[in-house]
Design a protein around this motif. Structure first.
Motif, PDB file in Angstrom:
ATOM      1  N   THR A 133       0.820  -1.161  -0.045  1.00 34.88           N
ATOM      2  CA  THR A 133      -0.105  -0.076   0.047  1.00 34.88           C
ATOM      3  C   THR A 133       0.812   1.258  -0.070  1.00 34.88           C
ATOM      4  O   THR A 133       0.577   2.186  -0.625  1.00 34.88           O
ATOM      5  CB  THR A 133      -0.891  -0.177   1.081  1.00 34.88           C
ATOM      6  N   TYR A 134       1.830   1.252   0.867  1.00 35.75           N
ATOM      7  CA  TYR A 134       2.852   2.254   0.778  1.00 35.75           C
ATOM      8  C   TYR A 134       3.510   2.642  -0.565  1.00 35.75           C
ATOM      9  O   TYR A 134       3.702   3.986  -0.911  1.00 35.75           O
ATOM     10  CB  TYR A 134       3.781   2.203   2.089  1.00 35.75           C
ATOM     11  N   VAL A 135       4.110   1.601  -0.825  1.00 35.87           N
ATOM     12  CA  VAL A 135       4.836   1.676  -2.144  1.00 35.87           C
ATOM     13  C   VAL A 135       4.125   2.205  -3.125  1.00 35.87           C
ATOM     14  O   VAL A 135       4.671   3.042  -4.049  1.00 35.87           O
ATOM     15  CB  VAL A 135       5.342   0.139  -2.590  1.00 35.87           C
ATOM     16  N   ARG A 136       2.738   1.821  -3.325  1.00 38.32           N
ATOM     17  CA  ARG A 136       2.017   2.612  -4.410  1.00 38.32           C
ATOM     18  C   ARG A 136       1.675   4.030  -4.297  1.00 38.32           C
ATOM     19  O   ARG A 136       1.425   4.855  -5.179  1.00 38.32           O
ATOM     20  CB  ARG A 136       0.494   1.785  -4.435  1.00 38.32           C
ATOM     21  N   LYS A 137       1.656   4.479  -3.044  1.00 34.90           N
ATOM     22  CA  LYS A 137       1.272   5.715  -2.852  1.00 34.90           C
ATOM     23  C   LYS A 137       2.251   6.862  -2.242  1.00 34.90           C
ATOM     24  O   LYS A 137       2.285   7.814  -2.137  1.00 34.90           O
ATOM     25  CB  LYS A 137       0.134   5.806  -1.634  1.00 34.90           C
ATOM     26  N   ALA A 138       3.208   6.067  -1.649  1.00 36.90           N
ATOM     27  CA  ALA A 138       4.309   7.217  -0.999  1.00 36.90           C
ATOM     28  C   ALA A 138       5.688   7.019  -1.642  1.00 36.90           C
ATOM     29  O   ALA A 138       5.924   5.999  -2.356  1.00 36.90           O
ATOM     30  CB  ALA A 138       4.579   6.670   0.597  1.00 36.90           C
ATOM     31  N   PRO A 139       6.489   7.968  -1.489  1.00 37.05           N
ATOM     32  CA  PRO A 139       7.738   8.091  -2.031  1.00 37.05           C
ATOM     33  C   PRO A 139       8.730   7.074  -1.381  1.00 37.05           C
ATOM     34  O   PRO A 139       9.665   7.602  -0.691  1.00 37.05           O
ATOM     35  CB  PRO A 139       8.438   9.447  -1.945  1.00 37.05           C
ATOM     36  N   VAL A 140       8.677   5.857  -1.582  1.00 42.10           N
ATOM     37  CA  VAL A 140       9.435   4.591  -0.722  1.00 42.10           C
ATOM     38  C   VAL A 140      10.766   4.456  -1.615  1.00 42.10           C
ATOM     39  O   VAL A 140      10.729   4.386  -2.932  1.00 42.10           O
ATOM     40  CB  VAL A 140       8.737   3.168  -0.706  1.00 42.10           C
ATOM     41  N   GLN A 141      11.871   4.512  -0.791  1.00 44.72           N
ATOM     42  CA  GLN A 141      13.129   4.253  -1.403  1.00 44.72           C
ATOM     43  C   GLN A 141      13.280   2.460  -1.310  1.00 44.72           C
ATOM     44  O   GLN A 141      13.909   2.036  -0.461  1.00 44.72           O
ATOM     45  CB  GLN A 141      14.160   5.058  -0.843  1.00 44.72           C
ATOM     46  N   VAL A 142      12.626   1.671  -2.332  1.00 38.90           N
ATOM     47  CA  VAL A 142      12.893   0.443  -2.226  1.00 38.90           C
ATOM     48  C   VAL A 142      14.225  -0.378  -1.994  1.00 38.90           C
ATOM     49  O   VAL A 142      14.323  -1.234  -1.159  1.00 38.90           O
ATOM     50  CB  VAL A 142      11.812  -0.280  -3.396  1.00 38.90           C
ATOM     51  N   GLY A 143      15.134   0.011  -3.038  1.00 37.95           N
ATOM     52  CA  GLY A 143      16.311  -0.399  -3.092  1.00 37.95           C
ATOM     53  C   GLY A 143      17.130   0.109  -1.462  1.00 37.95           C
ATOM     54  O   GLY A 143      17.780  -1.096  -0.970  1.00 37.95           O
ATOM     55  N   THR A 144      16.856   1.162  -1.249  1.00 39.50           N
ATOM     56  CA  THR A 144      17.684   1.472   0.077  1.00 39.50           C
ATOM     57  C   THR A 144      17.021   0.401   1.382  1.00 39.50           C
ATOM     58  O   THR A 144      17.610   0.200   2.174  1.00 39.50           O
ATOM     59  CB  THR A 144      17.723   2.762   0.564  1.00 39.50           C
ATOM     60  N   ASN A 189      -5.240  -9.479  10.259  1.00 40.40           N
ATOM     61  CA  ASN A 189      -4.271  -8.657  10.654  1.00 40.40           C
ATOM     62  C   ASN A 189      -3.873  -7.757   9.077  1.00 40.40           C
ATOM     63  O   ASN A 189      -3.525  -6.809   9.315  1.00 40.40           O
ATOM     64  CB  ASN A 189      -2.827  -9.359  10.675  1.00 40.40           C
ATOM     65  N   LEU A 190      -4.195  -8.501   8.009  1.00 36.26           N
ATOM     66  CA  LEU A 190      -4.048  -7.788   6.684  1.00 36.26           C
ATOM     67  C   LEU A 190      -4.960  -6.524   6.566  1.00 36.26           C
ATOM     68  O   LEU A 190      -4.609  -5.397   6.046  1.00 36.26           O
ATOM     69  CB  LEU A 190      -4.298  -8.890   5.503  1.00 36.26           C
ATOM     70  N   ALA A 191      -6.141  -6.863   6.946  1.00 30.15           N
ATOM     71  CA  ALA A 191      -7.345  -5.772   6.676  1.00 30.15           C
ATOM     72  C   ALA A 191      -6.941  -4.478   7.884  1.00 30.15           C
ATOM     73  O   ALA A 191      -6.879  -3.340   7.361  1.00 30.15           O
ATOM     74  CB  ALA A 191      -8.703  -6.270   7.110  1.00 30.15           C
ATOM     75  N   GLY A 192      -6.478  -4.879   8.844  1.00 28.16           N
ATOM     76  CA  GLY A 192      -6.020  -3.811   9.805  1.00 28.16           C
ATOM     77  C   GLY A 192      -4.851  -3.153   9.388  1.00 28.16           C
ATOM     78  O   GLY A 192      -4.848  -1.831   9.507  1.00 28.16           O
ATOM     79  N   ALA A 193      -3.980  -3.726   8.624  1.00 27.75           N
ATOM     80  CA  ALA A 193      -2.646  -3.000   8.123  1.00 27.75           C
ATOM     81  C   ALA A 193      -2.835  -2.254   7.001  1.00 27.75           C
ATOM     82  O   ALA A 193      -2.414  -0.924   6.985  1.00 27.75           O
ATOM     83  CB  ALA A 193      -1.627  -4.164   7.874  1.00 27.75           C
ATOM     84  N   MET A 194      -3.754  -2.668   6.001  1.00 24.47           N
ATOM     85  CA  MET A 194      -4.026  -1.802   5.041  1.00 24.47           C
ATOM     86  C   MET A 194      -4.950  -0.680   5.402  1.00 24.47           C
ATOM     87  O   MET A 194      -4.732   0.418   4.758  1.00 24.47           O
ATOM     88  CB  MET A 194      -4.880  -2.796   3.739  1.00 24.47           C
ATOM     89  N   LEU A 195      -5.874  -0.771   6.246  1.00 21.51           N
ATOM     90  CA  LEU A 195      -6.370   0.456   6.807  1.00 21.51           C
ATOM     91  C   LEU A 195      -5.790   1.370   7.356  1.00 21.51           C
ATOM     92  O   LEU A 195      -5.724   2.452   7.252  1.00 21.51           O
ATOM     93  CB  LEU A 195      -7.473  -0.182   7.750  1.00 21.51           C
ATOM     94  N   GLY A 196      -4.637   0.890   8.241  1.00 22.84           N
ATOM     95  CA  GLY A 196      -3.728   1.646   8.814  1.00 22.84           C
ATOM     96  C   GLY A 196      -2.809   2.440   7.987  1.00 22.84           C
ATOM     97  O   GLY A 196      -2.503   3.618   7.773  1.00 22.84           O
ATOM     98  N   ALA A 197      -2.496   1.793   7.008  1.00 16.49           N
ATOM     99  CA  ALA A 197      -1.395   2.312   5.773  1.00 16.49           C
ATOM    100  C   ALA A 197      -2.171   3.473   5.250  1.00 16.49           C
ATOM    101  O   ALA A 197      -1.707   4.619   4.790  1.00 16.49           O
ATOM    102  CB  ALA A 197      -1.105   1.446   5.019  1.00 16.49           C
ATOM    103  N   ARG A 198      -3.553   3.336   4.755  1.00 15.89           N
ATOM    104  CA  ARG A 198      -4.347   4.230   4.131  1.00 15.89           C
ATOM    105  C   ARG A 198      -4.657   5.457   5.018  1.00 15.89           C
ATOM    106  O   ARG A 198      -4.578   6.690   4.601  1.00 15.89           O
ATOM    107  CB  ARG A 198      -5.705   3.716   3.586  1.00 15.89           C
ATOM    108  N   MET A 199      -4.755   5.132   6.416  1.00 16.40           N
ATOM    109  CA  MET A 199      -5.167   6.242   7.117  1.00 16.40           C
ATOM    110  C   MET A 199      -3.909   7.257   7.323  1.00 16.40           C
ATOM    111  O   MET A 199      -3.925   8.471   7.563  1.00 16.40           O
ATOM    112  CB  MET A 199      -5.566   5.844   8.563  1.00 16.40           C
ATOM    113  N   ALA A 200      -2.517   6.575   7.624  1.00 18.63           N
ATOM    114  CA  ALA A 200      -1.541   7.096   7.845  1.00 18.63           C
ATOM    115  C   ALA A 200      -0.899   8.023   6.436  1.00 18.63           C
ATOM    116  O   ALA A 200      -0.830   9.342   6.596  1.00 18.63           O
ATOM    117  CB  ALA A 200      -0.245   6.249   7.728  1.00 18.63           C
TER     118      ALA A 200
END
Length: 262
Positions: free
Chosen positions: A67-78, A221-232
């Motif tokens: 969820t974060y990788v799709r929406k936030a500027p994540v430095q995946v390699g690092t 756990n997955l449902a809670g995590a995806m909701l938390g990521a979207r809220m953040a």
């Protein structure tokens, strides 16, 4: 699946959902999930509880990371390089864990956490784009520091002791790479996936995972995590900062209780 009541199963699933939400926002979901499993499965060997905990947590962490990788500027390699270093650090920490008493470590970690909480409260700009250099190009030196110190150091702590690893990752990535709290949380999820995968592989090899129970709890756990990521992502760094303080004080309270009853 162990022989447990329907009520216990429902409570465990709800705990898994709440833990996924907490972990996705700022780390520290294990503060809720692991005690819930220990209380709900009092007759199950500790190794099976730990293995099941990892099997549940890695699903939510992976979902939050995607969820974060799709929406936030994540430095995946690092983040992956930090994660691999953290994996090595955690294995080293686990090697030394048998020779160190947790009674000695708890007070030290409590002092560090209280200092962190004071710093976050007294410096409201911490973890915001304006306050921590958000948008700056990360230098090679900072990247190497993050890989070695954040990955190796926090990974070592995770193997040695463990509580609050996700929260420490968020704070350290914010400080070292000058990320805002949301982006730091996003990068921390990728690091957590790497470390959880290594631990889960070991537990699976040892046959200490309750796969049926883990699969059911992992859905929540997955449902809670995806909701938390979207809220953040939607509410931003101020929201993450508030949750961070709650988690830090909760961790201090838990460690204090453990020390008192030890």
């Amino acid at each position: 699946m162990p022989d447990i009541t329907l009520t216990t199963l429902v409570v465990l699933c709800l705990a898994a959902a709440a833990a996924g939400w907490i972990d996705a926002v700022v780390g520290g979901g294990g503060l809720l999930l692991l005690p819930a499993l220990l209380l709900g499965l009092p007759h199950v060997p500790a190794a099976h509880v730990l293995g099941t905990n990892k099997a549940v947590a890695i699903v939510g962490t992976s979902g939050a990371a995607v969820t974060y990788v799709r929406k936030a500027p994540v430095q995946v390699g690092t983040a992956v390089r930090i994660g691999l270093m953290a994996l090595a650090g955690s294995m080293t920490g686990a090697f030394f864990a048998a020779g160190i008493s947790s009674d000695v470590l708890r007070p030290v970690i409590m002092v560090v956490l209280l200092a962190v909480a004071a710093f976050v409260v007294l410096r409201p700009s911490f973890g915001t784009a304006a306050g921590d250099g958000g948008g700056e190009k990360v230098t090679r030196a900072r990247t190497v520091t993050a890989i070695v110190l954040v990955g190796g150091g926090i990974g070592f702590y995770d193997g040695l002791f463990g509580p609050g690893t996700g929260t420490f990752l968020v704070l350290a990535l914010t400080a070292v790479l000058h990320l805002d709290l949301v982006t730091a949380s996003a990068n921390a999820k990728i690091v957590n996936v790497c470390t959880n995968a290594g631990a889960l592989a070991m537990f699976a090899y040892q046959g200490t995972v309750l796969w049926q129970l883990a699969a059911l709890m992992a859905v929540f756990n997955l449902a809670g995590a995806m909701l938390g990521a979207r809220m953040a992502l939607r509410k931003g760094s101020d929201f993450v900062r508030g949750v961070l303080l709650v988690v830090v004080f909760s961790l201090v309270a838990k460690l204090g209780f453990d020390q008192w009853t030890a």
